[in-house]
Design an enzyme around this catalytic site. Structure first.
Site, mmCIF file in Angstrom:
data_model
loop_
_atom_site.group_PDB
_atom_site.id
_atom_site.type_symbol
_atom_site.label_atom_id
_atom_site.label_comp_id
_atom_site.label_asym_id
_atom_site.label_seq_id
_atom_site.Cartn_x
_atom_site.Cartn_y
_atom_site.Cartn_z
ATOM 1 C CG HIS A 246 -1.964 1.114 1.104
ATOM 2 N ND1 HIS A 246 -3.307 0.844 0.984
ATOM 3 C CD2 HIS A 246 -1.855 2.463 1.047
ATOM 4 C CE1 HIS A 246 -3.975 1.978 0.880
ATOM 5 N NE2 HIS A 246 -3.104 2.990 0.917
ATOM 6 C CG HIS B 248 -1.027 6.923 -1.775
ATOM 7 N ND1 HIS B 248 -2.221 7.047 -2.447
ATOM 8 C CD2 HIS B 248 -1.297 6.200 -0.648
ATOM 9 C CE1 HIS B 248 -3.181 6.451 -1.752
ATOM 10 N NE2 HIS B 248 -2.640 5.925 -0.658
ATOM 11 C CD GLN C 182 -6.960 11.046 -2.127
ATOM 12 O OE1 GLN C 182 -5.808 10.625 -2.127
ATOM 13 N NE2 GLN C 182 -7.771 10.898 -1.078
ATOM 14 C CG HIS D 189 -7.596 4.103 0.204
ATOM 15 N ND1 HIS D 189 -7.030 3.682 -0.966
ATOM 16 C CD2 HIS D 189 -6.626 4.805 0.864
ATOM 17 C CE1 HIS D 189 -5.775 4.100 -0.998
ATOM 18 N NE2 HIS D 189 -5.501 4.777 0.092
ATOM 19 C CD GLU E 151 -7.067 6.515 5.516
ATOM 20 O OE1 GLU E 151 -7.380 6.576 4.313
ATOM 21 O OE2 GLU E 151 -5.972 6.913 5.956
ATOM 22 C CG ASP F 150 -1.030 5.107 3.366
ATOM 23 O OD1 ASP F 150 -1.262 5.307 2.168
ATOM 24 O OD2 ASP F 150 -1.854 5.386 4.258
HETATM 25 ZN ZN LIG Z 1 -3.562 5.012 0.962
#
Ligand SMILES: [Zn+2]
Length: 428
Positions: A57, A59, A152, A210, A213, A309
């Protein structure tokens, strides 16, 4: 005749004093006192030889953008998303590629050779997608890079995202992503989970959302994700990332949920450094930790992993592509301090995520790809404790990175001159 031989290695499963023979890019022999010539011999000196670290995971489109266009002062997830939204129109493909490649160089030096990165598709230009597809081509000789189409700003909430996600998958993005807790309503979130799983089923792709969260215990999109996985026959192909709401959920509800996740083969990805930093921000004291229930999941046989992440981006200022640092944080946050649980934390940054990514030929076993890391540590627990130096990183049977062993030169009367931290252990 081997291309490469590692002698006197310890393996993560506890085997010691073994030699590893490599030919044609594969591990072809593992045994004590392995005979035969080799093009190159590396004396492991009894230290740990592990399969490479895997980050399931990340970005990569945002990494190394820290401070652009400003810093996240509140530390909140939502301020991070806002800053990323301000940066997006300013991004150039060259800059994203350049930052991602710099990150990949660091990753290689840390023995991190497989990465699943989410890439934001809420952008009419799909600039991040193009950039990371280019990066994927360029790093293919040494990093397995898997891309997730990540809306996103919301699959339904962001105008155009439904079409953009399809376009990104058409361009070659590997995995279907989503963000149900960020949609306008719970109902929209649940509908997005159904739609995204159906896309994956139709296209034969993996899913990694995701999911939940948030600290809101009533955010239960994992329930829908598990249901759709079962309904569509996606067993073993779906992961829920973060799942932080589960930290705060009612215990009875979780006791029903975990067996359902196990039955559907839904994997869980916690991101300890980010979860401990971002969750619980609306609490006074006591403050919740926010990380999902990894030890309990492992008890149910759910595949679980720790991801990094973020590194130096709008959400997290620190990080160094070090999956041992991530494992250490996960170990502490989840209180996984028994001997077995600490080994599980090592597995959560190696074999667990390798399973989630469906990596072929992963592992230090005969017939597997000759991708390995020699660590300055005696075993997985010591590797986590020391964030051990990656003495050699091997890809396809070739050494692609070396780091000098960590040692200190002491000037103390009557004491040794050289201190190797890996040699300081319990004295019986
Ligand atoms: Zn993430």
């Amino acid at each position: 005749m081997f291309d490469l031989k590692l002698t006197n290695a310890t393996l993560p499963d506890g085997r010691t004093g073994v030699d590893i023979g490599v030919s044609g890019g594969l591990v072809t022999a593992i045994e004590a006192d392995l005979g035969g010539e080799a093009g190159e011999v590396i004396d492991a000196g009894g230290q740990l030889v592990s399969p490479p670290f895997v980050d399931c995971h990340f970005h990569m489109d945002a990494t190394l953008s820290l401070g652009l266009p400003r810093f996240n002062e509140s530390g909140l997830l939502l301020e991070g998303i806002q800053i990323w939204g301000e940066l997006k129109p300013l991004l150039t493909q060259e800059a994203v590629v350049d930052r991602a490649l710099a990150y990949c160089d660091l990753a290689v030096s840390q023995g991190l050779l497989a990465i699943r990165t989410h890439v934001d598709i809420c952008d009419d230009r799909l600039l991040g997608v193009e950039a990371l597809l280019e990066v994927k081509r360029r790093v293919a000789p040494y990093i397995d890079l898997q891309l997730v189409a990540f809306p996103q700003d919301g699959y339904y909430r962001s105008p155009g995202a439904v079409d953009l996600l399809d376009r990104a998958l058409d361009m070659g993005v590997d995995v279907v992503g989503g963000i149900p807790h960020f949609e306008r309503t719970m109902a929209d979130g649940a509908a997005s989970v159904t739609a995204l799983c159906q896309i994956a089923e139709k296209r034969g792709l993996l899913v990694d959302l995701h999911c939940d969260e948030t600290d809101d215990p009533l955010s239960r999109h994992i329930e829908t994700l598990t249901y759709e996985t079962q309904r569509l026959g996606l067993n073993g192909r779906v992961a829920g990332s973060h799942l932080t709401s589960m930290h705060s959920m009612d215990n009875y509800y979780v006791s029903k949920l975990l067996p359902l996740m196990a039955e559907a083969g839904v994997a869980a990805i916690a991101n300890p450094n980010i979860n401990i930093g971002i969750q619980g921000r609306h609490d006074t004291y006591p403050k919740r930790r926010g990380m999902t229930r990894i030890p309990e999941m492992l008890t149910y046989g759910i595949t679980a992993a720790f991801g990094q992440d973020c590194m130096m981006d709008p959400w997290y200022s620190l990080g160094q592509a070090d999956m041992l640092e991530v494992a250490s944080m996960g170990l502490h946050v989840a209180q996984m301090t028994s001997r077995n649980a600490m080994r599980q934390c090592f597995a959560a940054v190696t074999t667990g995520p390798a399973e989630i990514l469906h990596l072929d030929g992963y592992g230090v076993e005969v017939g597997c790809k000759a991708d390995m890391v020699l660590l300055q540590a005696a075993d997985p627990i010591e590797a986590i404790r020391l964030k051990a130096t990656r003495l050699a990183v091997i890809k396809g049977g070739k050494v692609i990175s070396r780091t000098a062993p960590r040692q200190s030169k002491l000037s103390l009367t009557g004491r040794p001159e050289i201190l190797d931290p890996a040699k300081v252990g319990p004295r019986l």
